[in-house]
Design an enzyme around this catalytic site. Structure first.
Site, PDB file in Angstrom:
ATOM      1  N   GLY A   1       0.834  -1.199   0.000  1.00 19.55           N
ATOM      2  CA  GLY A   1       0.000   0.000   0.000  1.00 19.55           C
ATOM      3  C   GLY A   1       0.865   1.244   0.000  1.00 19.55           C
TER       4      GLY A   1
ATOM      5  CB  CYS B   1       5.075   2.299   7.228  1.00 19.63           C
ATOM      6  SG  CYS B   1       4.629   3.810   6.349  1.00 19.63           S
ATOM      7  CG  LEU B   2       6.640   1.034   1.187  1.00 20.55           C
ATOM      8  CD1 LEU B   2       5.933   1.309  -0.138  1.00 20.55           C
ATOM      9  CD2 LEU B   2       7.891   0.197   0.960  1.00 20.55           C
TER      10      LEU B   2
ATOM     11  CG  HIS C   1       0.394   7.097   5.199  1.00 23.24           C
ATOM     12  ND1 HIS C   1       1.560   7.505   5.814  1.00 23.24           N
ATOM     13  CD2 HIS C   1       0.523   5.755   5.019  1.00 23.24           C
ATOM     14  CE1 HIS C   1       2.356   6.444   5.988  1.00 23.24           C
ATOM     15  NE2 HIS C   1       1.751   5.368   5.520  1.00 23.24           N
TER      16      HIS C   1
ATOM     17  CD  GLN D   1       3.364   5.853   2.469  1.00 25.50           C
ATOM     18  OE1 GLN D   1       2.397   5.350   1.929  1.00 25.50           O
ATOM     19  NE2 GLN D   1       4.314   5.131   3.016  1.00 25.50           N
TER      20      GLN D   1
ATOM     21  CG  HIS E   1      -0.748   1.590   7.286  1.00 23.93           C
ATOM     22  ND1 HIS E   1       0.201   1.130   8.185  1.00 23.93           N
ATOM     23  CD2 HIS E   1      -0.049   2.345   6.388  1.00 23.93           C
ATOM     24  CE1 HIS E   1       1.386   1.605   7.850  1.00 23.93           C
ATOM     25  NE2 HIS E   1       1.266   2.333   6.756  1.00 23.93           N
ATOM     26  CD  GLU E   2      -1.110   2.593   2.722  1.00 24.16           C
ATOM     27  OE1 GLU E   2      -0.643   3.742   2.640  1.00 24.16           O
ATOM     28  OE2 GLU E   2      -0.398   1.592   2.966  1.00 24.16           O
TER      29      GLU E   2
HETATM   30  C1  QAP Z   1       1.076  -0.808   4.972  1.00 21.83           C
HETATM   31  O1  QAP Z   1       3.191  -1.145   4.054  1.00 21.83           O
HETATM   32  C2  QAP Z   1       0.806  -2.094   5.714  1.00 21.83           C
HETATM   33  O2  QAP Z   1       9.863  -1.865   6.410  1.00 21.83           O
HETATM   34  C3  QAP Z   1       1.840  -0.990   3.695  1.00 21.83           C
HETATM   35  O3  QAP Z   1      11.830  -2.434   4.686  1.00 21.83           O
HETATM   36  C4  QAP Z   1       1.855  -2.931   6.099  1.00 21.83           C
HETATM   37  O4  QAP Z   1       3.765  -1.913   2.041  1.00 21.83           O
HETATM   38  C5  QAP Z   1      -0.455  -2.438   6.045  1.00 21.83           C
HETATM   39  C6  QAP Z   1       7.887  -2.325   3.372  1.00 21.83           C
HETATM   40  C7  QAP Z   1       1.592  -4.107   6.777  1.00 21.83           C
HETATM   41  C8  QAP Z   1      -0.707  -3.610   6.713  1.00 21.83           C
HETATM   42  C9  QAP Z   1       0.308  -4.453   7.077  1.00 21.83           C
HETATM   43  C10 QAP Z   1       8.228  -2.072   4.683  1.00 21.83           C
HETATM   44  C11 QAP Z   1       8.895  -2.634   2.482  1.00 21.83           C
HETATM   45  C12 QAP Z   1       6.497  -2.244   2.904  1.00 21.83           C
HETATM   46  C13 QAP Z   1       9.541  -2.123   5.111  1.00 21.83           C
HETATM   47  C14 QAP Z   1       4.101  -1.643   3.175  1.00 21.83           C
HETATM   48  C15 QAP Z   1      10.552  -2.419   4.206  1.00 21.83           C
HETATM   49  C16 QAP Z   1      10.232  -2.677   2.889  1.00 21.83           C
HETATM   50  C17 QAP Z   1       5.470  -1.777   3.667  1.00 21.83           C
HETATM   51 CO    CO Z   2       2.576   3.473   5.528  1.00 21.09          CO
END
Ligand code: QAP
Ligand code: CO
Length: 168
Positions: free
Chosen positions: A46, A92-93, A138, A51, A134-135
């Site tokens: 997401g 989270c990215l 943001h 972001q 979550h999104e």
């Molecule tokens: C939000 O997050 C989310 O730490 C989206 O090193 C995450 O796509 C919602 C990511 C989990 C629900 C559950 C994170 C990639 C990606 C990192 C993501 C990383 C590389 C996170």
């Molecule tokens: Co995020």
């Protein structure tokens, strides 16, 4: 298509409240395509426009195993259907390398528009419900680390600040 730069915590621009999308034009379609490419390249499930430093109410999500089911939400509105909270290990990215457990309502209804301004609604549970909440956070300038204890949040902030100094 282009891969966009992702802002990282504690960048203050991540605290900006996004404004509604009013123009459903080609610039919006290009931005959505670039957000999807950026999310897939990361790789992530997401990404909110906030972001990538665009302060408009736009989300892209793909929670499919096969990574072939892009979902786009413009001007999303959320309604909690079942407030019983479910825990999930979120990342989270914008907070790379950190995952922590967050509790959120398990069943929500989303009303949004697509890139052509068509309205749609969708009931979400499981990972999709977590991801949408979550999104949407943001777009309000909120991050998953805000749900953690101040001590945990500060530890994450210090580690990321150190990484950013070393990259500079
Ligand atoms: C939000 O997050 C989310 O730490 C989206 O090193 C995450 O796509 C919602 C990511 C989990 C629900 C559950 C994170 C990639 C990606 C990192 C993501 C990383 C590389 C996170
Ligand atoms: Co995020």
């Amino acid at each position: 298509m282009a891969i966009l730069d992702i802002l990282e915590f504690p960048d203050p621009r991540l605290r900006t409240k996004a404004k509604p999308v009013t123009e459903f034009d080609n610039a919006l379609k290009t931005l959505v395509d670039n957000m999807l490419q950026t999310m897939y390249a990361a790789p992530g499930i997401g990404l909110a426009a906030t972001q990538v430093n665009v302060h408009r109410r736009i989300l892209v999500i793909d929670v499919s195993e096969s990574r072939d089911t892009p979902m786009v939400f413009i001007n999303p509105e959320i309604e909690v259907i079942d407030p019983a909270e479910h825990e999930y290990d979120e990342g989270c990215l914008s907070v790379p390398g950190f995952y922590e457990t967050v509790a959120r309502p398990g069943l929500v209804m989303i009303k949004a528009q697509d890139v052509s301004s068509e309205h749609f609604s969708l009931q979400a549970d499981g990972l999709l419900a977590v991801c949408i909440q979550h999104e949407i956070d943001h777009l309000e300038g909120k991050l998953f680390v805000d749900y953690l204890s101040p001590l945990k949040r500060q530890r994450i902030r210090k580690k990321l600040e150190k990484q950013h100094r070393q990259q500079a």
